[in-house]
Design an enzyme around this catalytic site. Structure first.
Site, short mmCIF file in Angstrom:
data_model
loop_
_atom_site.label_atom_id
_atom_site.label_comp_id
_atom_site.label_asym_id
_atom_site.label_seq_id
_atom_site.Cartn_x
_atom_site.Cartn_y
_atom_site.Cartn_z
N CYS A 2 1.10 -1.49 0.01
CA CYS A 2 -0.30 0.39 0.18
C CYS A 2 0.90 1.43 -0.25
O CYS A 2 2.51 1.26 0.18
CB CYS A 2 -0.66 -0.21 0.76
SG CYS A 2 -1.62 -1.51 1.62
N ARG A 27 1.42 2.16 -6.35
CA ARG A 27 1.53 0.86 -5.15
C ARG A 27 0.40 0.35 -4.66
O ARG A 27 0.40 -0.32 -4.10
CB ARG A 27 1.73 1.05 -4.07
CG ARG A 27 3.38 2.76 -4.09
CD ARG A 27 3.81 3.09 -2.54
NE ARG A 27 3.98 2.01 -1.54
CZ ARG A 27 5.52 1.50 -1.57
NH1 ARG A 27 6.37 1.09 -2.40
NH2 ARG A 27 5.77 0.84 -0.76
N TRP A 73 -3.86 -2.03 -1.12
CA TRP A 73 -3.45 -3.13 -1.97
C TRP A 73 -4.32 -4.10 -0.79
O TRP A 73 -3.41 -4.66 -0.44
CB TRP A 73 -2.27 -3.21 -2.51
CG TRP A 73 -2.65 -4.07 -4.02
CD1 TRP A 73 -2.23 -3.57 -5.17
CD2 TRP A 73 -2.31 -5.56 -3.95
NE1 TRP A 73 -2.91 -5.20 -6.38
CE2 TRP A 73 -2.42 -6.08 -5.39
CE3 TRP A 73 -1.70 -6.16 -2.70
CZ2 TRP A 73 -2.11 -7.18 -5.79
CZ3 TRP A 73 -1.78 -7.83 -2.98
CH2 TRP A 73 -2.03 -8.28 -4.48
N ASN A 99 0.93 -0.66 6.51
CA ASN A 99 1.20 -1.27 4.78
C ASN A 99 1.94 -2.25 5.51
O ASN A 99 3.45 -2.50 5.98
CB ASN A 99 2.45 -0.28 4.74
CG ASN A 99 3.16 -1.13 3.03
OD1 ASN A 99 2.23 -1.46 2.18
ND2 ASN A 99 3.95 -0.28 2.61
N GLY A 100 1.79 -3.70 4.78
CA GLY A 100 2.11 -5.15 4.77
C GLY A 100 1.48 -6.04 5.21
O GLY A 100 0.10 -5.37 5.34
N GLU A 484 10.36 -11.42 -21.13
CA GLU A 484 9.72 -9.96 -20.54
C GLU A 484 8.52 -8.98 -21.83
O GLU A 484 7.77 -8.25 -21.41
CB GLU A 484 11.18 -8.78 -21.10
CG GLU A 484 11.24 -7.36 -20.03
CD GLU A 484 10.12 -7.34 -19.20
OE1 GLU A 484 9.26 -5.84 -18.76
OE2 GLU A 484 10.31 -8.15 -18.54
N LYS A 488 5.05 -7.71 -20.64
CA LYS A 488 4.51 -6.10 -21.04
C LYS A 488 3.33 -6.32 -20.86
O LYS A 488 2.81 -5.62 -20.82
CB LYS A 488 5.43 -5.16 -21.81
CG LYS A 488 6.95 -5.02 -20.65
CD LYS A 488 6.54 -4.20 -19.94
CE LYS A 488 6.53 -4.03 -18.08
NZ LYS A 488 7.94 -5.53 -18.33
N GLU A 491 0.58 -7.49 -18.64
CA GLU A 491 0.74 -6.39 -17.53
C GLU A 491 -0.68 -5.15 -18.46
O GLU A 491 -1.54 -5.00 -17.32
CB GLU A 491 1.65 -5.92 -17.39
CG GLU A 491 2.66 -7.08 -16.31
CD GLU A 491 3.74 -6.30 -15.57
OE1 GLU A 491 4.18 -5.72 -14.90
OE2 GLU A 491 5.04 -5.71 -17.01
N HIS A 507 8.55 -27.89 -29.65
CA HIS A 507 8.38 -29.54 -28.31
C HIS A 507 7.45 -28.99 -27.42
O HIS A 507 7.05 -29.39 -26.30
CB HIS A 507 9.25 -28.95 -26.88
CG HIS A 507 10.93 -29.68 -28.05
ND1 HIS A 507 11.32 -30.47 -28.58
CD2 HIS A 507 11.83 -28.47 -28.52
CE1 HIS A 507 12.68 -30.16 -28.99
NE2 HIS A 507 13.07 -28.85 -28.93
N LYS A 606 3.03 -1.22 -8.24
CA LYS A 606 4.60 -1.23 -8.65
C LYS A 606 5.73 -1.97 -7.33
O LYS A 606 6.83 -2.77 -8.09
CB LYS A 606 4.34 0.05 -9.08
CG LYS A 606 6.16 0.35 -9.13
CD LYS A 606 6.18 0.34 -10.50
CE LYS A 606 7.63 0.98 -10.54
NZ LYS A 606 7.64 0.37 -11.99
C1 AGP Z 1 7.42 -5.53 -14.17
O1 AGP Z 1 6.35 -4.64 -14.98
C2 AGP Z 1 6.20 -5.46 -13.14
N1 AGP Z 1 6.04 -4.29 -12.52
C3 AGP Z 1 6.89 -6.45 -11.55
O2 AGP Z 1 6.92 -7.75 -12.69
C4 AGP Z 1 8.04 -5.71 -11.22
O3 AGP Z 1 9.18 -6.10 -12.05
C5 AGP Z 1 8.67 -7.25 -10.12
O4 AGP Z 1 7.61 -7.47 -9.19
C6 AGP Z 1 9.53 -6.76 -9.36
O5 AGP Z 1 9.75 -5.44 -8.66
P1 AGP Z 1 11.33 -5.27 -8.31
O6 AGP Z 1 11.98 -4.84 -9.41
O7 AGP Z 1 10.80 -3.80 -8.03
O8 AGP Z 1 11.89 -6.05 -6.96
#
Ligand code: AGP
Length: 611
Positions: A2, A27, A73, A99-100, A484, A488, A491, A507, A606
């Site tokens: 959060c 966040r 979150w 937060n946690g 990657e 993207k 996401e 395979h 994030k």
């Molecule tokens: C990537 O676009 C995502 N936001 C997510 O996979 C991110 O890379 C992952 O949570 C790791 O985050 P960090 O690099 O802050 O540790």
């Protein structure tokens, strides 16, 4: 994961906290709330975005100069008004934001229910505030004493900021595992999960460490550990500008951060790469060169996009340094009880520096005697602080949930590490070292050239915005780029996308191929070129739609593919820095064409600060 913000001073707290929560919405953004201390503590919380709080217009929002705020979150308890923070204790005297995750909340809750406590929400946080109250009341302790006792008994991660009726000029905060920054003002103080809500008011900050408690009034900050021993606050100067965390005229942070890359990579190379004198300076590596040179193996630990950067680094380090590299998902590594010990090097890669799985994985490895090297973007973050050494990626703040510029900056630091260690070990010849330095120096310009084709990529996006599934394929250094690119697209567009080593198709996954499946090849010129050409023919033979990222001047694949995205030629080892760019833009444009919130994709946040 959060976002929390607090203010104590002489200004109206509400507008400062509201603006700060909006800055931290990346966040978590499923519910939000603010508590202000006027005549007494008043709570206002709602399901939904922070903007929902703007409907709170009572007098107190204009007058109160002390308050705490939260954007959520959800972990325990679905997004709702009642589960939103802040939470009050049964007596109403204590109010806090958290937060946690409190892992042992269920057993604590049972204890409290037996003592007559009641709960209106399903959250672990409401259990925590009542647990603190129980200890306070049953021992006649001050709030600070009760918090120190309570926090020794909770298991999990937390940052909490607490207000208490009868103490209008005091906030008490505590931290373990989740991030907390205090902004030092003149007659006022700001608290937040990161510096973005603070920067426009002060650049003087204190990063609070694990097991620390801060007692804050408008003109004093007292830091202590849970053992009640005083700690001298270490005030640092923020090297970040407000503009860096604004959109800068772009529609979305994601697009701004994609186009930031020529500058962010220049910043990442600044003071490190000198292509005139053919030198590379990476203090964190140089200070421990013998550790790296003698390493029997290197284990890279990370999550998500950072894990993909780790995969590229595996190719780079094994090629240039001839040291075996293992790349581990942090969440699996931490529970697998891996064989780790003195002599082992762990490279932890993280944009936020706060990802819980990565943080705990390296804490475990550190306890077993491993050497921890952090490759981190967020300055002063937890992973940076518990690492023995490290290198910042200097990509600047990354606000968009989808990581873009942090990824290319991670690759740049990892390439410099591999070059530095290879040179020191003698596994990388001087001529090759100099050639790679010259190549690396050209990268920011080549990134600019690649991004200049964005209009063409927007056209390609129009053809595939309604796709249901997508395959991304690559070989060698470009295999992690395929992973990657697929991440993207998942996401940002919610399209089901998978990345594979191109040769792996035969395979199994090739069964998915038909005229409705777009297959995107990362096919820049490298040692695997001939092989990937035949992989493209295999897809075309089954009527698959082929999109290809190709090197400038490549007419062979251009004539085979349905659509191409062209990038400048670049050395194979550095190719991922360039070949990833079209996949970033493609996913962005497809996300926008599908009308989605590309900066705050559903279900994501994030920084993943909980398990
Ligand atoms: C990537 O676009 C995502 N936001 C997510 O996979 C991110 O890379 C992952 O949570 C790791 O985050 P960090 O690099 O802050 O540790």
């Amino acid at each position: 994961m959060c976002g929390i913000v607090a203010y104590i001073g002489s200004q109206a707290a509400y507008p400062i906290i509201l603006k700060g929560l909006k800055r931290l919405e990346y966040r978590g953004y499923d519910s939000a709330g603010i508590a202000l201390y006027g005549k007494n503590i008043t709570n206002f919380k709602k399901k939904g975005r922070v903007a929902e709080l703007e409907s709170w217009t009572d007098e107190i929002t204009l007058t109160a100069s002390v308050g705490i705020g939260h954007t959520r979150w959800a972990t325990h308890g679905e997004p709702s008004d009642v589960n939103a923070h802040p939470h009050k204790s049964n007596s109403g005297k204590i109010t806090l934001v958290h937060n946690g995750i409190i892992e042992n909340y269920a057993s604590l809750k049972q204890e409290l229910i037996q003592k007559g406590y009641t709960f209106e929400s399903a959250t672990d946080t409401e259990v925590l505030v009542n647990f603190i109250e129980e200890i306070q009341q049953s021992n006649n302790y001050s709030l600070e004493e009760a918090m120190r006792i309570a926090l020794k008994r909770v298991v999990g991660a937390y940052v909490i900021i607490v207000m208490e009726e009868g103490f209008p000029n005091r906030l008490i905060a505590a931290r373990k595992g989740s991030p907390l920054v205090i902004g030092v003002g003149d007659g006022e103080h700001f608290l937040a999960s990161d510096a973005s809500p603070i920067i426009e008011y002060t650049k003087k900050v204190i990063y609070v460490n694990d097991y620390e408690l801060a007692i804050i009034s408008e003109d004093e900050i007292i830091l202590k550990n849970l053992g009640n021993e005083p700690i001298t606050p270490y005030i640092q100067q923020l090297d970040m500008e407000l503009a860096q965390i604004e959109k800068g005229g772009y529609d979305h942070f994601m697009l701004k951060e994609i186009f930031d890359q020529p500058a962010s990579l220049t910043d990442c190379l600044r003071g490190r790469l000198d292509s005139e004198n053919m030198t590379l300076t990476l203090a964190g590596v140089e200070q421990h060169l013998s550790v790296f040179a003698q390493a029997k193996r290197i284990v890279i630990v990370a999550c998500g996009t950072s894990w993909h950067a780790g995969l590229v680094a595996e190719y780079m380090i094994e090629t240039l340094c001839r040291i075996p590299v293992e790349v581990e998902y942090a969440s699996e590594f931490r529970y697998r009880n891996p064989v780790i010990g003195p002599g082992d090097i762990i490279i932890a890669i993280s944009q936020s520096g706060e990802t819980a799985d990565t943080l705990v994985a390296i804490e475990r490895a550190k306890e077993q005697g491993a050497f921890i090297f952090g490759v981190v973007n967020a300055v002063g973050s937890s992973i940076a602080r518990i690492s023995h050494a490290g290198a910042y990626t200097h990509a600047g703040p990354e606000i968009g949930v989808a990581s873009t510029k942090a990824f290319t900056a991670q690759l740049t630091v990892l390439a410099m590490m591999a070059m530095k260690i290879g040179k020191a070990k003698g596994t990388l010849a001087s001529a090759e070292y100099d050639r790679l330095i010259a190549e690396l120096a050209l990268i920011p310009e080549k990134v600019k050239t690649s991004l200049a084709t964005h209009e063409k990529i927007k056209e390609v996006a129009k053809h595939y915005a309604d796709a249901r599934d997508f395959l991304f394929l690559g070989r060698g250094y470009n295999f992690p780029v395929a992973l990657e690119g697929a991440l993207k697209l998942k996401e940002i567009s919610y399209i089901h996308a998978e990345g594979y080593p191109a040769a792996e198709m035969k395979h199994g996954p090739i069964a998915l191929v038909d005229e409705n499946l777009p297959v995107l090849f990362i096919a820049t010129k490298d040692a695997y070129y001939e092989k990937i050409v035949s992989n493209i023919q295999e897809i075309k033979a089954r009527k698959g739609m082929v999109i290809a990222v190709i090197s400038e001047g490549d007419t062979l694949i251009r004539d085979m593919a349905d659509h191409v995205m062209v990038v400048p030629e670049v050395d194979e080892l550095l190719a991922p820095l360039i070949s990833v760019l079209p996949t970033q833009l493609l996913s962005y444009y497809i996300g926008v064409l599908r009308g989605l919130d590309v900066d705050k994709p559903r279900n994501l946040a994030k920084s993943v600060t909980v398990e």
